[in-house]
Design an enzyme around this catalytic site. Structure first.
Site, PDB file in Angstrom:
ATOM      1  CB  CYS A 156      -3.637  -3.679  12.460  1.00 29.97           C
ATOM      2  SG  CYS A 156      -2.746  -3.513  10.912  1.00 29.97           S
TER       3      CYS A 156
HETATM    4  N1  COA Z   1      -2.737  -4.768  -9.665  1.00 30.52           N
HETATM    5  C1  COA Z   1      -3.150  -5.772 -10.475  1.00 30.52           C
HETATM    6  N2  COA Z   1      -3.261  -7.034 -10.069  1.00 30.52           N
HETATM    7  C2  COA Z   1      -2.939  -7.306  -8.811  1.00 30.52           C
HETATM    8  C3  COA Z   1      -2.514  -6.338  -7.906  1.00 30.52           C
HETATM    9  C4  COA Z   1      -2.397  -5.007  -8.380  1.00 30.52           C
HETATM   10  N3  COA Z   1      -1.976  -3.999  -7.600  1.00 30.52           N
HETATM   11  N4  COA Z   1      -2.273  -6.909  -6.717  1.00 30.52           N
HETATM   12  C5  COA Z   1      -2.538  -8.211  -6.856  1.00 30.52           C
HETATM   13  N5  COA Z   1      -2.935  -8.451  -8.130  1.00 30.52           N
HETATM   14  C6  COA Z   1      -3.286  -9.736  -8.723  1.00 30.52           C
HETATM   15  C7  COA Z   1      -2.627 -10.892  -8.013  1.00 30.52           C
HETATM   16  O1  COA Z   1      -1.283 -11.043  -8.477  1.00 30.52           O
HETATM   17  C8  COA Z   1      -3.507 -12.034  -8.396  1.00 30.52           C
HETATM   18  O2  COA Z   1      -3.172 -12.451  -9.701  1.00 30.52           O
HETATM   19  P1  COA Z   1      -3.133 -14.014 -10.098  1.00 30.52           P
HETATM   20  O3  COA Z   1      -4.565 -14.464  -9.890  1.00 30.52           O
HETATM   21  O4  COA Z   1      -2.664 -13.992 -11.482  1.00 30.52           O
HETATM   22  O5  COA Z   1      -2.200 -14.635  -9.112  1.00 30.52           O
HETATM   23  C9  COA Z   1      -4.893 -11.402  -8.455  1.00 30.52           C
HETATM   24  O6  COA Z   1      -4.668  -9.992  -8.586  1.00 30.52           O
HETATM   25  C10 COA Z   1      -5.712 -11.645  -7.213  1.00 30.52           C
HETATM   26  O7  COA Z   1      -4.876 -11.343  -6.080  1.00 30.52           O
HETATM   27  P2  COA Z   1      -5.347 -11.561  -4.612  1.00 30.52           P
HETATM   28  O8  COA Z   1      -4.225 -11.208  -3.675  1.00 30.52           O
HETATM   29  O9  COA Z   1      -5.945 -12.915  -4.490  1.00 30.52           O
HETATM   30  O10 COA Z   1      -6.469 -10.434  -4.543  1.00 30.52           O
HETATM   31  P3  COA Z   1      -7.560 -10.205  -3.437  1.00 30.52           P
HETATM   32  O11 COA Z   1      -8.860 -10.106  -4.074  1.00 30.52           O
HETATM   33  O12 COA Z   1      -7.410 -11.135  -2.297  1.00 30.52           O
HETATM   34  O13 COA Z   1      -7.180  -8.747  -2.904  1.00 30.52           O
HETATM   35  C11 COA Z   1      -6.136  -7.781  -0.969  1.00 30.52           C
HETATM   36  C12 COA Z   1      -5.944  -8.501  -2.300  1.00 30.52           C
HETATM   37  C13 COA Z   1      -4.776  -7.569  -0.314  1.00 30.52           C
HETATM   38  C14 COA Z   1      -6.773  -6.434  -1.253  1.00 30.52           C
HETATM   39  C15 COA Z   1      -7.061  -8.610  -0.064  1.00 30.52           C
HETATM   40  O14 COA Z   1      -6.650  -9.948  -0.047  1.00 30.52           O
HETATM   41  C16 COA Z   1      -7.099  -8.110   1.334  1.00 30.52           C
HETATM   42  O15 COA Z   1      -7.301  -6.952   1.610  1.00 30.52           O
HETATM   43  N6  COA Z   1      -7.005  -9.027   2.295  1.00 30.52           N
HETATM   44  C17 COA Z   1      -7.075  -8.679   3.674  1.00 30.52           C
HETATM   45  C18 COA Z   1      -5.738  -8.258   4.041  1.00 30.52           C
HETATM   46  C19 COA Z   1      -5.658  -7.315   5.146  1.00 30.52           C
HETATM   47  O16 COA Z   1      -6.552  -6.600   5.447  1.00 30.52           O
HETATM   48  N7  COA Z   1      -4.481  -7.333   5.761  1.00 30.52           N
HETATM   49  C20 COA Z   1      -4.135  -6.487   6.759  1.00 30.52           C
HETATM   50  C21 COA Z   1      -4.842  -6.871   8.005  1.00 30.52           C
HETATM   51  S1  COA Z   1      -4.441  -5.696   9.148  1.00 30.52           S
END
Ligand code: COA
Length: 380
Positions: A156
């Site tokens: 990225c």
């Molecule tokens: N629909 C429903 N539930 C979902 C889901 C979806 N599409 N995707 C994940 N979940 C669930 C997970 O399975 C998890 O369930 P569990 O608690 O039963 O295990 C729960 O939601 C929370 O997941 P989590 O991954 O902890 O969510 P989050 O709040 O961290 O959000 C991201 C996920 C990816 C949006 C977030 O972590 C993020 O953006 N992080 C930064 C990553 C990034 O920018 N990466 C690229 C850098 S260039």
């Protein structure tokens, strides 16, 4: 040192958009089928049932509403869940070079340059369609450019890292007019089959023209006041697809050969790293964060950007201070911060300051501090 200026930018937006609702419907259908196919293992407790994705979660967790893609039907087909891109022959323009051309033409028009005036091209992106010949050299040929070209990948952060490389080349005199191009087909590395990842990415291409201020003819120019890059190894964002895969014995989990991440850890570790990086960069340039008019941040997650800007400014920024494009583009990898810069800079005045900042896998972070100048006021 000669002053270096950005003299033009361009954006190619792919023809198809996929809403969260469409994506969720497709993965829900695939998940129901997967659970039905694995009903007996699920009943015996040897495998867990998969949960369906949720539209509300996606918007709340990421801020993403839709994304653009180069091909839509294959991604939304529950039996496929990946783009369907036709293989092209050697005599055809490659898809990354093809999507680059409209962005390049727009950037060159802004810069007041023709293709044959370009003497260096750096393609920086997260995924390259082949090992060689370089996509940048294919673009050089298509454009009728001279000089040299190479491809590079810092995920990225590829655009900001390429901007520093372009600036170095211009300052050393090894080039006079450099094109940085970011053709991101992230739908090729996205895992549309897993609910944690299927919503994250979108496709786009950006292009940037950089020149020495004393050569530049563009009406609107952005002087680079400084670039700062940093990297720190992490496995929290990883993709193991590579040329040695066929040489390895044993089967790889297919989920390892596309994008995967530990999102929570990325969030926790990258936000403070980026805030500190920007503050250190501004301090080194003797600029107080309060005088920065705009932050064109990498577009991965809305909360992440708010937290990063808060770490720099001491408060959540408004939309004008840190424009958001991820709502309709999703994470376009290296193109994200450049799309924000391209679409949200025309209202700024001469001498206004801004920071372009990207971050991601590696980890990597790159910041570029810019000042708007009219054609006659760039310092040399
Ligand atoms: N629909 C429903 N539930 C979902 C889901 C979806 N599409 N995707 C994940 N979940 C669930 C997970 O399975 C998890 O369930 P569990 O608690 O039963 O295990 C729960 O939601 C929370 O997941 P989590 O991954 O902890 O969510 P989050 O709040 O961290 O959000 C991201 C996920 C990816 C949006 C977030 O972590 C993020 O953006 N992080 C930064 C990553 C990034 O920018 N990466 C690229 C850098 S260039």
């Amino acid at each position: 040192m000669p002053a270096i200026v950005i003299t033009g930018t361009g954006l190619f937006t792919p023809p198809y958009s996929i809403s969260n609702a469409e994506l969720v419907a497709s993965l829900t259908s695939a998940t129901e089928r997967w659970n039905a196919d694995h009903a007996s293992e699920i009943e015996h407790g040897t495998t867990a049932a998969r949960s369906a994705p949720d539209e509300e979660f996606i918007l709340k967790a990421s801020g993403i509403q839709s994304r653009y893609v180069m091909e839509k039907a294959g991604i939304l087909d529950p039996d496929r869940l990946r783009p369907r891109l036709a293989r092209r022959g050697e005599d055809e323009l490659g898809i990354q070079a093809e999507m680059s051309m409209p962005a390049i033409r727009q950037a060159l028009a802004q810069a007041g340059r023709a293709g044959d005036e370009v003497d260096a091209i750096i393609v920086g992106c997260s995924n390259l369609q082949r090992a060689y010949p370089a996509v940048s050299i294919e673009i050089q040929h298509e454009l009728g450019a001279t000089g040299w070209a190479y491809d590079m990948n810092v995920a990225c952060s590829s655009a900001t890292f390429a901007i520093q490389a372009a600036s170095d080349a211009l300052q050393s005199g090894s080039a006079r007019c450099v094109l940085v191009v970011n053709p991101e087909i992230t739908s090729g590395h996205n895992n549309f089959a897993l609910r944690d990842f299927h919503f994250i990415f979108g496709d786009a291409c950006t292009a940037i023209v950089l020149e020495r201020a004393d050569d530049a003819v563009a009406a609107g120019q952005w002087q680079l006041l400084g670039t700062k890059l940093a990297t720190q190894f992490s496995n929290n964002i990883r993709n193991d697809a590579g040329f040695l895969n066929p040489s390895e014995d044993g089967e790889r989990d297919p989920d390892e050969l596309v994008f995967r991440q530990r999102g929570q850890q990325v969030f926790r570790e990258v936000c403070p790293m980026v805030s500190t990086h920007i503050k250190d960069h501004l301090r080194a340039l003797e600029l107080d964060p309060s005088i920065i008019r705009r932050f064109w941040l990498h577009q991965a997650n809305l909360k992440m950007n708010q937290l990063i800007a808060k770490g720099v400014l001491g408060r959540i920024p408004d939309d004008a201070e840190a424009p958001v494009i991820l709502d309709h583009y999703a994470n376009t990898s290296s193109a994200g911060s450049i799309i924000a810069f391209h679409l949200h800079r025309s209202d700024l005045n001469d001498d206004d300051l801004g920071v372009i900042c990207s971050f991601g896998a590696g980890y990597s972070v790159g910041s570029v501090v810019v000042r708007r100048v009219s054609d006659s006021t760039a310092l040399s």
